[in-house]
Structures are given as C-alpha cells and as structure tokens.
Motif scaffolding. Structure first.
Motif, PDB file in Angstrom:
ATOM      1  N   TYR A   1     -34.909  17.178 -20.776  1.00  0.00           N
ATOM      2  CA  TYR A   1     -35.079  17.956 -19.557  1.00  0.00           C
ATOM      3  C   TYR A   1     -36.428  18.670 -19.588  1.00  0.00           C
ATOM      4  CZ  TYR A   1     -30.144  17.069 -19.024  1.00  0.00           C
ATOM      5  OH  TYR A   1     -28.947  16.451 -18.906  1.00  0.00           O
ATOM      6  N   ALA A   2     -37.084  18.737 -18.448  1.00  0.00           N
ATOM      7  CA  ALA A   2     -38.427  19.312 -18.382  1.00  0.00           C
ATOM      8  C   ALA A   2     -38.453  20.765 -18.819  1.00  0.00           C
ATOM      9  CB  ALA A   2     -38.969  19.187 -16.961  1.00  0.00           C
ATOM     10  N   HIS A   3     -37.395  21.513 -18.545  1.00  0.00           N
ATOM     11  CA  HIS A   3     -37.378  22.917 -18.931  1.00  0.00           C
ATOM     12  C   HIS A   3     -36.976  23.105 -20.382  1.00  0.00           C
ATOM     13  CE1 HIS A   3     -33.129  22.379 -18.277  1.00  0.00           C
ATOM     14  NE2 HIS A   3     -33.352  22.117 -17.019  1.00  0.00           N
ATOM     15  N   GLY A   4     -36.652  22.006 -21.089  1.00  0.00           N
ATOM     16  CA  GLY A   4     -36.424  22.065 -22.524  1.00  0.00           C
ATOM     17  C   GLY A   4     -35.032  22.490 -22.949  1.00  0.00           C
ATOM     18  N   LEU A   5     -34.083  22.545 -22.030  1.00  0.00           N
ATOM     19  CA  LEU A   5     -32.738  22.952 -22.392  1.00  0.00           C
ATOM     20  C   LEU A   5     -31.870  21.726 -22.607  1.00  0.00           C
ATOM     21  CD1 LEU A   5     -32.323  25.788 -19.768  1.00  0.00           C
ATOM     22  CD2 LEU A   5     -33.087  25.967 -22.128  1.00  0.00           C
ATOM     23  N   LEU A   6     -31.058  21.751 -23.644  1.00  0.00           N
ATOM     24  CA  LEU A   6     -30.220  20.599 -23.953  1.00  0.00           C
ATOM     25  C   LEU A   6     -29.126  20.396 -22.917  1.00  0.00           C
ATOM     26  CD1 LEU A   6     -29.903  21.002 -27.810  1.00  0.00           C
ATOM     27  CD2 LEU A   6     -31.332  19.402 -26.556  1.00  0.00           C
TER      28      LEU A   6
ATOM     29  N   PRO B   1     -30.643  25.555 -16.259  1.00  0.00           N
ATOM     30  CA  PRO B   1     -31.436  26.729 -16.626  1.00  0.00           C
ATOM     31  C   PRO B   1     -30.533  27.905 -16.987  1.00  0.00           C
ATOM     32  CG  PRO B   1     -32.133  25.847 -14.505  1.00  0.00           C
ATOM     33  CD  PRO B   1     -30.893  25.122 -14.901  1.00  0.00           C
ATOM     34  N   ARG B   2     -31.009  28.728 -17.900  1.00  0.00           N
ATOM     35  CA  ARG B   2     -30.246  29.908 -18.315  1.00  0.00           C
ATOM     36  C   ARG B   2     -30.551  31.078 -17.393  1.00  0.00           C
ATOM     37  NH1 ARG B   2     -32.534  28.119 -23.350  1.00  0.00           N
ATOM     38  NH2 ARG B   2     -30.944  27.150 -24.634  1.00  0.00           N
ATOM     39  N   THR B   3     -29.607  32.002 -17.331  1.00  0.00           N
ATOM     40  CA  THR B   3     -29.876  33.258 -16.635  1.00  0.00           C
ATOM     41  C   THR B   3     -30.829  34.064 -17.515  1.00  0.00           C
ATOM     42  OG1 THR B   3     -28.044  34.425 -17.686  1.00  0.00           O
ATOM     43  CG2 THR B   3     -27.553  33.248 -15.623  1.00  0.00           C
ATOM     44  N   PRO B   4     -31.503  35.063 -16.968  1.00  0.00           N
ATOM     45  CA  PRO B   4     -32.393  35.881 -17.809  1.00  0.00           C
ATOM     46  C   PRO B   4     -31.669  36.513 -18.999  1.00  0.00           C
ATOM     47  CG  PRO B   4     -32.842  36.295 -15.503  1.00  0.00           C
ATOM     48  CD  PRO B   4     -31.625  35.414 -15.559  1.00  0.00           C
ATOM     49  N   GLU B   5     -30.417  36.934 -18.798  1.00  0.00           N
ATOM     50  CA  GLU B   5     -29.647  37.528 -19.898  1.00  0.00           C
ATOM     51  C   GLU B   5     -29.344  36.491 -20.973  1.00  0.00           C
ATOM     52  OE1 GLU B   5     -28.535  37.688 -16.643  1.00  0.00           O
ATOM     53  OE2 GLU B   5     -29.358  39.669 -16.238  1.00  0.00           O
TER      54      GLU B   5
ATOM     55  N   GLN C   1     -31.066  33.779 -21.555  1.00  0.00           N
ATOM     56  CA  GLN C   1     -32.323  33.419 -22.201  1.00  0.00           C
ATOM     57  C   GLN C   1     -32.730  34.483 -23.216  1.00  0.00           C
ATOM     58  OE1 GLN C   1     -33.851  30.519 -21.923  1.00  0.00           O
ATOM     59  NE2 GLN C   1     -35.423  31.107 -23.394  1.00  0.00           N
ATOM     60  N   GLU C   2     -32.557  35.746 -22.869  1.00  0.00           N
ATOM     61  CA  GLU C   2     -32.903  36.824 -23.791  1.00  0.00           C
ATOM     62  C   GLU C   2     -32.042  36.771 -25.048  1.00  0.00           C
ATOM     63  OE1 GLU C   2     -32.673  41.649 -23.798  1.00  0.00           O
ATOM     64  OE2 GLU C   2     -33.356  40.670 -21.957  1.00  0.00           O
ATOM     65  N   ALA C   3     -30.735  36.535 -24.867  1.00  0.00           N
ATOM     66  CA  ALA C   3     -29.830  36.425 -26.015  1.00  0.00           C
ATOM     67  C   ALA C   3     -30.193  35.213 -26.871  1.00  0.00           C
ATOM     68  CB  ALA C   3     -28.390  36.326 -25.536  1.00  0.00           C
ATOM     69  N   PHE C   4     -30.550  34.124 -26.210  1.00  0.00           N
ATOM     70  CA  PHE C   4     -30.938  32.915 -26.934  1.00  0.00           C
ATOM     71  C   PHE C   4     -32.196  33.156 -27.753  1.00  0.00           C
ATOM     72  CE2 PHE C   4     -33.586  29.098 -27.086  1.00  0.00           C
ATOM     73  CZ  PHE C   4     -32.755  28.252 -27.800  1.00  0.00           C
ATOM     74  N   GLU C   5     -33.199  33.763 -27.134  1.00  0.00           N
ATOM     75  CA  GLU C   5     -34.454  34.030 -27.832  1.00  0.00           C
ATOM     76  C   GLU C   5     -34.238  34.966 -29.014  1.00  0.00           C
ATOM     77  OE1 GLU C   5     -37.365  32.626 -27.375  1.00  0.00           O
ATOM     78  OE2 GLU C   5     -36.850  31.503 -25.579  1.00  0.00           O
ATOM     79  N   ALA C   6     -33.382  35.979 -28.849  1.00  0.00           N
ATOM     80  CA  ALA C   6     -33.102  36.914 -29.942  1.00  0.00           C
ATOM     81  C   ALA C   6     -32.419  36.193 -31.097  1.00  0.00           C
ATOM     82  CB  ALA C   6     -32.239  38.065 -29.447  1.00  0.00           C
ATOM     83  N   ARG C   7     -31.438  35.348 -30.784  1.00  0.00           N
ATOM     84  CA  ARG C   7     -30.722  34.602 -31.829  1.00  0.00           C
ATOM     85  C   ARG C   7     -31.669  33.627 -32.536  1.00  0.00           C
ATOM     86  NH1 ARG C   7     -27.728  33.976 -35.902  1.00  0.00           N
ATOM     87  NH2 ARG C   7     -26.430  32.135 -35.978  1.00  0.00           N
TER      88      ARG C   7
END
Length: 131
Positions: free
Chosen positions: A41-46, A50-54, A56-62
């Motif tokens: 996928y072009a946005h890089g998500l498996l 698309p993720r919500t901002p929340e 995405q933030e949780a994903f980036e933190a993990r």
C-alpha cells in the motif's frame, strides 16, 4: 463458432512479465523499518486502511519503544518466531479444512446411497400397486 469477446484495452500499460516483489512499482517501504517488512500500500500500512491520528501516535510510540529495547537481530528473531506461529496456525487450518472436505465427501456418498435406497422403495411401491 463464436469467438469469445476480447477485453477492452486498459489505459494503464501492463508489463509483459509479473512485477517483482521488490520493485518500486509494487512495494512501498515503511518508514524506519527494515526492507524485509514492506507493504504493497502506498501509505505503507499492512492493513490497507489509514490509521486515525491517535492510532498512529500509539503505533509510533510502540515502534520507538521496540527500536530502543531491541537490536536488529532481536527484532528479526522475534519476527521469525511470530512468522513460525502463523505458519503453524495456517498448517493446522489447512488440516482442519481437509478433514472437513473429507467429511463432506463421506456425507455426500451416504446421501447418494440413501437416495438410491429411497428410489428403490418408491419403485417397489409403484410396481406392487400396479399388479
């Protein structure tokens, strides 16, 4: 002898051979991850969504926590362990599906025998009533 209809020409040119998995036309690498973990996928998500901002933030933190606490080899080992568990689950599911298919075939054969026996009973009743 009618000829089958041909598909209309696609406006997007197609290559004559399949696109390799590592081609930039097919694979979009995810940020800051090894190339072995890639997405189509072009946005890089498996997941393809698309993720919500929340989220995405949780994903980036993990992801940052994992990258701080594990080396590349440890991440690859953890990945292999998860991949092995998934392979085992898939093999188990395949075995279960084959067992279900086998059982369906047995039930179909039993139903065919029942249908033949019922047909013979109906045939006897019809023949005996006519005599």
């Amino acid at each position: 002898m009618d000829t089958p209809p041909t598909a209309p020409a696609s406006p997007v040119p197609r290559p004559s051979s399949p696109i390799p998995l590592d081609s930039s036309l097919r694979t979009h690498l995810k940020r800051l991850l090894p190339e072995t973990l890639s997405s189509t996928y072009a946005h890089g998500l498996l997941s393809g969504h698309p993720r919500t901002p929340e989220q995405q933030e949780a994903f980036e933190a993990r992801k940052a926590e994992i990258r701080r606490s594990m080396t590349k080899n440890q991440m690859e080992k953890a990945y292999e362990e998860v991949a092995e568990r998934i392979r085992e689950l898939m093999e188990q599911r395949e075995r279960m599906e084959k067992e279900v298919e086998r059982r369906i075939e047995v039930l179909k054969a039993e139903r065919e025998v029942e249908r033949r026996v019922l047909g013979k009973f109906k045939g006897k009743k019809g023949g005996a009533g006519g005599v």
